[in-house]
Design a protein around this motif. Structure first.
Motif, short mmCIF file in Angstrom:
data_model
loop_
_atom_site.label_atom_id
_atom_site.label_comp_id
_atom_site.label_asym_id
_atom_site.label_seq_id
_atom_site.Cartn_x
_atom_site.Cartn_y
_atom_site.Cartn_z
N HIS A 50 0.83 -1.21 0.00
CA HIS A 50 0.00 0.00 0.00
C HIS A 50 0.87 1.26 0.00
O HIS A 50 0.54 2.25 -0.66
N LYS A 92 -9.64 5.57 -1.39
CA LYS A 92 -8.71 6.64 -1.77
C LYS A 92 -9.07 7.99 -1.16
O LYS A 92 -8.65 9.03 -1.67
N LEU A 103 -6.00 9.96 -0.03
CA LEU A 103 -5.21 10.49 -1.15
C LEU A 103 -5.95 11.63 -1.84
O LEU A 103 -5.33 12.61 -2.27
N ASP A 117 0.69 4.15 -2.74
CA ASP A 117 0.47 5.57 -2.41
C ASP A 117 1.56 6.44 -3.01
O ASP A 117 1.31 7.55 -3.50
#
Ligand SMILES: Cc1cc2nc3c(=O)[nH]c(=O)nc-3n(C[C@H](O)[C@H](O)[C@H](O)COP(=O)(O)OP(=O)(O)OC[C@H]3O[C@@H](n4cnc5c(N)ncnc54)[C@H](O)[C@@H]3O)c2cc1C
Length: 472
Positions: free
Chosen positions: A410, A437, A440, A414
């Motif tokens: 992960h 998400k 993000l 990212d």
């Protein structure tokens, strides 16, 4: 439906289920149980190794009309039960996931093609119509609906609209938003509104259709859509361009942009992706090269298009071939479903978009990412619109739990998203934000913009009824 009582004595899902039984027994609503467990997840979040499948799922409703959707939403609002709209559950971002205290409203039975008007170049459909079913209906009429996510056989038009789905042919015809003219939507107060227009043009008021397209079920439930349809192209032709390396192939995408040809599909497959497809299918693609641009041309002048494309690609080192119809069919099937993942490896998938001119830079960053995290990174790209689907993998050592994906995968994913952001890209090209998400997205959207988005949500859904914890 009878009016809500003046005083609500009970709240929650059990109260809602009792009210359905007493007031609206015609509604098909299933109580939480092991049988509803599949509605707890979408394709992106479903347990890959069987863990958790014994757990009860959410309550699930199967309305057959817009009126039933309105009734369900009003009951849910009355008892404070949040509502998760759901199409086929093929989403990859956790947008349709639901907990056992929530009510999933499935569009499974809202699956009618209401109207096809060749004269207006539109179709009116209910949201549960599968993308493939619409195209099967249109093909004998010489027409097609352009947005074609790789999940076109299993995903719904409503889900495609709610995620603003992209697809292969979006290179030429645009994403779902470019094909939606009007929507009927059930809002959080149970009202049914029509937004947009049947005409191709129309600018009256704010563009609420564009707002709802891609809103991931947080603003309302789409119960009908008026979509654009087009004449089937007079010809389609598949062209392959193989390259000696991933870098050479990625750099060649710019040569297509610089030409005057606008293919309907431009898919780029890097070296590890070709290796993976060959391993799973014995397809021998790597004997032809280390990277592949798989291209579809369509329309009039197919010979001229082929000639100009060939010249442009050969000038940058490609081995170009026109594929037979049978080989083309195999190649497209390999592209759509040849990348079988999950056997013996942990994997995390991705979906970033960058300006087309920066695609090669993203691929060039993979070796550094691999070195930093000790993982393997590969990607296919909808190269015509700068949308990459990276896959980050790590072999599962003997005795390790396949269900526990190490954090390092992960972290690498990212980092890759941040690399896309740094070249002017975005955290999701087409799969959406969902639950997976949100952090993000917060890195991409400045605070003032996030506040504006939350204000829009609040204006339409002040109690936060629809799909809480998703997208925003
Ligand atoms: C093998 C595979 C390939 C894929 N390829 C692509 C691809 O090429 N391009 C792409 O964009 N995606 C792709 N996807 C992701 C997925 O198929 C799309 O996001 C699709 O649009 C989801 O449709 P669905 O009917 O399954 O919606 P769901 O997964 O059920 O829901 C998705 C979201 O839409 C909301 N929603 C669903 N219906 C409604 C409605 N009627 N009203 C309001 N909100 C609603 C849900 O709440 C959720 O937030 C792929 C998935 C798989 C498994």
């Amino acid at each position: 439906m009878s009016a809500p009582p003046a005083t609500v004595l009970r709240t929650g899902l059990s109260a809602l289920l009792e009210a359905v039984a007493a007031e609206a027994p015609h509604l098909d609503v299933r109580a939480p149980s092991a049988a509803t467990a599949p509605f707890a997840w979408d394709a992106g979040t479903a347990p890959r190794h069987g863990e958790g499948v014994e757990v009860d799922g959410p309550a699930v409703a199967f309305p057959t009309t817009a009126l039933e959707v309105q009734q369900l939403v009003r009951l849910a609002a009355r008892y404070g039960v949040s509502v998760v709209p759901r199409g086929a559950g093929s989403g990859l971002s956790g947008g349709a996931t639901a907990t056992r205290d929530q009510l999933v409203v499935s569009t499974d039975r809202l699956d009618r093609i209401v109207e096809v008007s060749p004269a207006d170049e539109i179709a009116v459909v209910e949201p549960g119509v599968l993308n493939a079913a619409l195209n099967e209906h249109l093909a004998p009429l010489g027409l097609f609906y352009a947005p074609d996510p790789a999940s076109w056989r299993i995903s719904t038009i409503g889900g495609n609209i709610a995620t603003n789905a992209g697809g292969l042919r979006c290179a030429k015809y645009g994403v779902t938003r470019e094909s939606v003219l009007a929507l009927d939507v059930v809002l959080a107060d149970g009202s049914l509104v029509s937004i947009g227009h049947r005409s191709i043009k129309g600018v009256t008021g704010l563009d609420l259709v564009s707002l709802f397209v891609g809103s991931e079920g947080v603003l309302g439930i789409v119960v009908a859509a008026t979509v654009r349809i087009r004449p089937l192209p007079v010809a389609r032709r598949t062209v392959t361009a193989f390259f000696a390396s991933t870098a050479a192939g990625a750099a060649a995408i710019g040569a297509i942009t610089a030409s005057r040809v606008r293919p309907s599909v431009i898919e780029f497959l890097d070296e590890p992706t070709l290796d993976g497809i060959d391993a799973a299918n014995d397809s021998g693609l790597r004997t032809r090269g280390a990277a592949l641009l798989l291209i579809e041309l369509d329309g009039f002048g197919i010979e001229e298009q082929t000639a100009e494309l060939t010249t442009a690609l050969e000038a940058v080192g490609a081995r170009v071939a026109v594929e037979s119809e049978a080989d083309a069919e195999t190649l497209w099937e390999l592209r759509r479903s040849g990348r079988r993942l999950g056997d013996g490896s942990w994997f995390v998938g991705g979906d970033v978009a960058v300006p087309k001119s920066r695609i090669a830079d993203v691929f060039a960053g993979f070796p550094a990412l691999e070195a930093r995290y000790g993982v393997a990174v590969s990607a296919v790209a909808h190269a015509g619109d700068g949308n990459l689907h990276p896959v980050i993998t790590l072999p599962i050592p003997a005795g390790a739990d396949p269900a526990t994906v190490p954090a390092v995968l992960h972290d690498a994913a990212d980092d890759l998203v941040r690399a896309a952001l740094s070249v002017g890209g975005t955290v999701s090209g087409e799969h959406g934000i969902g639950t997976v998400k949100r952090d993000l997205a917060a890195e991409e959207l400045i605070e003032r913009v996030r506040i504006a988005q939350l204000a829009i949500k609040h204006a339409l859904d002040p109690a936060g009824l629809f799909n809480p914890g998703k997208a925003l």
